[in-house]
Design an enzyme around this catalytic site. Structure first.
Site, mmCIF file in Angstrom:
data_model
loop_
_atom_site.group_PDB
_atom_site.id
_atom_site.type_symbol
_atom_site.label_atom_id
_atom_site.label_comp_id
_atom_site.label_asym_id
_atom_site.label_seq_id
_atom_site.Cartn_x
_atom_site.Cartn_y
_atom_site.Cartn_z
ATOM 1 N N GLU A 126 0.864 -1.193 0.000
ATOM 2 C CA GLU A 126 0.000 0.000 0.000
ATOM 3 C C GLU A 126 0.890 1.229 0.000
ATOM 4 O OE1 GLU A 126 -4.104 -1.528 2.097
ATOM 5 O OE2 GLU A 126 -2.615 -0.601 3.387
ATOM 6 N N HIS A 242 -8.867 9.697 3.608
ATOM 7 C CA HIS A 242 -8.539 8.646 2.636
ATOM 8 C C HIS A 242 -8.822 9.204 1.255
ATOM 9 C CE1 HIS A 242 -8.280 4.836 0.594
ATOM 10 N NE2 HIS A 242 -7.863 4.278 1.709
ATOM 11 N N ARG A 384 -0.544 8.515 9.399
ATOM 12 C CA ARG A 384 -0.410 7.069 9.613
ATOM 13 C C ARG A 384 -0.044 6.350 8.316
ATOM 14 N NH1 ARG A 384 -4.372 2.742 9.178
ATOM 15 N NH2 ARG A 384 -5.485 4.388 8.118
HETATM 16 C C1 SIN Z 1 -7.390 0.854 2.870
HETATM 17 O O1 SIN Z 1 -7.714 -0.302 2.680
HETATM 18 O O2 SIN Z 1 -7.085 1.647 1.989
HETATM 19 C C2 SIN Z 1 -7.390 1.348 4.275
HETATM 20 C C3 SIN Z 1 -6.288 0.754 5.009
HETATM 21 C C4 SIN Z 1 -5.900 1.647 6.130
HETATM 22 O O3 SIN Z 1 -6.450 2.721 6.278
HETATM 23 O O4 SIN Z 1 -4.979 1.276 6.853
#
Ligand code: SIN
Length: 542
Positions: A126, A242, A384
């Site tokens: 990620e 997000h 974070r």
């Molecule tokens: C996501 O799946 O994008 C969220 C994961 C996270 O916020 O740690």
């Protein structure tokens, strides 16, 4: 002025009960901490809805831990510190990276099953991670799998008593520290639950914003409860937005996991152009704050309400297998992500700051602990790193339980319940809370988006604070329902976030000030702390 308690009460006359450990909240932090504590202690877990309802349940991307030989603790630490933009506590990050793998194995031993590939754990990547280190379950249903496994164990545990649909109003303290909680039952009756330790695991603050990936329960109750009790609140201004929440008429802001970008999805503006190369060398996997602001810039430049996430180059069966929840959810709104671009926009997602703890999860109030999103352990700093939160809850939950086991179990608090020193608290509140609560809540959420959102200015923050302060009459009213109590908590936490955001005159991590667009390490590589009982808002060097 925010009062110490939301309601008047008299511990001498109200019903009371005893337990060793009170856990508030039923996400990963609450369930895991409860199960570990219950090995040797009587635990009461209180949750305001059903046991399975929490932010964790909706976590898609996964849980970050060093589980492969190509990866290392040092690199996990490094990635976390970079994301945290100079405000992480390095010792806390080290603890997370070192103890994360064992904690994840413990979670698996409790029944959580993660996806495998060729007989090994399947790991994805990620944003801002230098390695594939994210475990996931059923493709994109990681959180659900975790709460399924933990809730099943908690339901059948002889040492765990579950109080569902109960609302914690406030913490009760005496000279030994936190001695329990004041709880509202579903029928409205109030109870004093005495304990040796209280662990706040009440989750985050997404519902303070109109647009959020968080479920309805994420109303920042724990932050407000801890503040009223005199706990130190740290760095509440850092809210993570997000970048990619579904933005489609009639649909909620459903999370479209960063893992979709991790598996190669690209962002396009409403003209169909890929744009991230203009903003960051890591493109779609740049830090979340950068991607979220880039999206807003593109929305403004193209006069559109959203941008698009395009994974249509991927094989349809790969998409359906890897992202079944996202695929089905989009499809239920008529969007087929194997052929359609997904309309997305940023939404409030995670609170980086919270109730300050030490490395054992202890707050400044003896016997009060905090774990998970409500806590500020120092792991996340100003921003974070994706998927660090689930592992943080496990690692610090374990540490909290070790510390609680060292605490002497306190005898029943006869001093309070038998009236040996009155703890009666009566301010003579009588006024009904004025106005339509649903409307007031929506106004608060709109104010937070408009004035305390992704891009802030001093003027906007000041205006937002003034708007929030006009609601303060709720603190003097006689609150009776859980909705009223919840609104008072939302207001308290919003005031804290707005005040700290106004005071921080720089941009860093999740806090972006258009009037101070640069990071200013010289003056602001500092934490902000506040504490109700000292009327204190201060800064502290890292
Ligand atoms: C996501 O799946 O994008 C969220 C994961 C996270 O916020 O740690």
């Amino acid at each position: 002025m925010i009062p110490q308690y939301l309601v008047d009460f008299d511990l001498k006359t109200m019903p009371s009960a005893c337990t060793d450990v009170v856990i508030i909240g039923s996400g990963i932090a609450g369930l895991f901490t409860a199960l570990k504590a219950a090995e040797t202690r009587k635990v009461t877990l209180i949750t305001k809805r059903e046991l399975m309802e929490s932010n964790t349940r909706y976590a898609q991307g996964g849980i970050a831990a060093v589980m492969s030989e190509e990866d290392s603790t040092a690199e996990h630490v490094e990635d976390t510190l970079i994301a945290g933009a100079g405000l992480c506590r390095p010792e806390a990050v080290q603890v997370l990276a070192e103890e994360g793998p064992a904690a994840v194995r413990e979670l698996m031993a409790l029944g959580a099953e993660f996806d495998q590939e060729d007989g090994r754990l399947a790991l994805t990547k990620e944003g801002a991670h230098s390695h594939r280190r994210i475990l996931h379950a059923h493709g994109d249903a990681t959180g659900y799998e975790i709460v399924r496994a933990l809730a099943a164990k908690a339901r059948n545990h002889a040492n765990i008593k579950l109080l569902e649909h109960h609302y914690v109003i406030d913490l009760v303290q005496d000279e030994l520290g936190c001695r329990g909680v004041l709880v509202q039952r579903p029928d409205g009756e109030r109870l004093y639950l005495q304990s040796t330790a209280v662990v706040l695991c009440s989750g985050g603050a997404g519902q303070l914003y109109r647009y959020t990936t968080n479920p309805e329960v994420a109303t920042a109750d724990g932050l407000a409860i801890a503040y009223r009790a005199g706990a130190v609140i740290r760095d509440a201004e850092f809210i993570q937005f997000h970048p990619t929440a579904l933005c489609y008429a009639g649909a909620p802001r459903f999370l479209i996991s960063e893992a979709v970008r991790g598996e190669g999805a690209v962002l396009r503006n409403s003209r169909g152009e890929r744009f991230m190369e203009k903003y960051h060398p890591q493109l779609e996997l740049a830090p979340r704050d950068v991607v979220a602001r880039a999206i807003v810039s593109e929305m403004e430049q193209t006069h559109a309400q959203m941008v698009y996430l395009d994974i249509t180059h991927e094989q349809p069966e790969v998409i359906r297998h890897r992202f079944p929840t996202i695929y089905e959810t989009c499809l239920s709104y008529g969007l087929d992500m194997t052929t359609d671009w997904i309309p997305v926009a940023p939404a409030a997602h995670y609170m980086m700051g919270g109730v300050r703890t030490n490395l054992d999860g202890e707050t400044n109030i003896p016997r009060l602990f905090a774990c998970g999103e409500v806590s500020s352990t120092g792991v996340h700093g100003a921003n974070r790193l994706a998927s660090n939160s689930l592992s943080e809850a496990l690692v610090f939950g374990s540490r909290i339980v070790k510390r609680i086991k060292e605490l002497a179990v306190l005898p029943e608090q006869v001093c309070i319940s038998k009236g040996n020193g009155s703890n009666g608290y009566d301010t003579g509140r009588t006024a009904e809370p004025a106005g339509d609560l649903a409307e007031r809540k929506l106004n608060l959420q709109k104010t937070m988006v408009r004035n305390v959102g992704l891009r802030r200015t001093g003027a906007l923050l000041q205006e937002g604070l003034e708007g929030l302060k006009r609601e303060q009459g709720i603190f003097q009213a006689k609150l009776e329902t859980a909705e009223q109590l919840e609104f008072a908590n939302m207001l308290t936490s919003s005031l804290l976030i707005a005040q700290m955001a106004l005071q921080r005159q720089e941009s860093r991590g999740g806090h972006y000030r258009e009037d101070y667009p640069e990071r200013n390490d010289e003056e602001w590589r500092k934490h902000q702390l506040c504490r109700r009982d000292q009327q204190l808002l201060e800064v502290q060097s890292v």
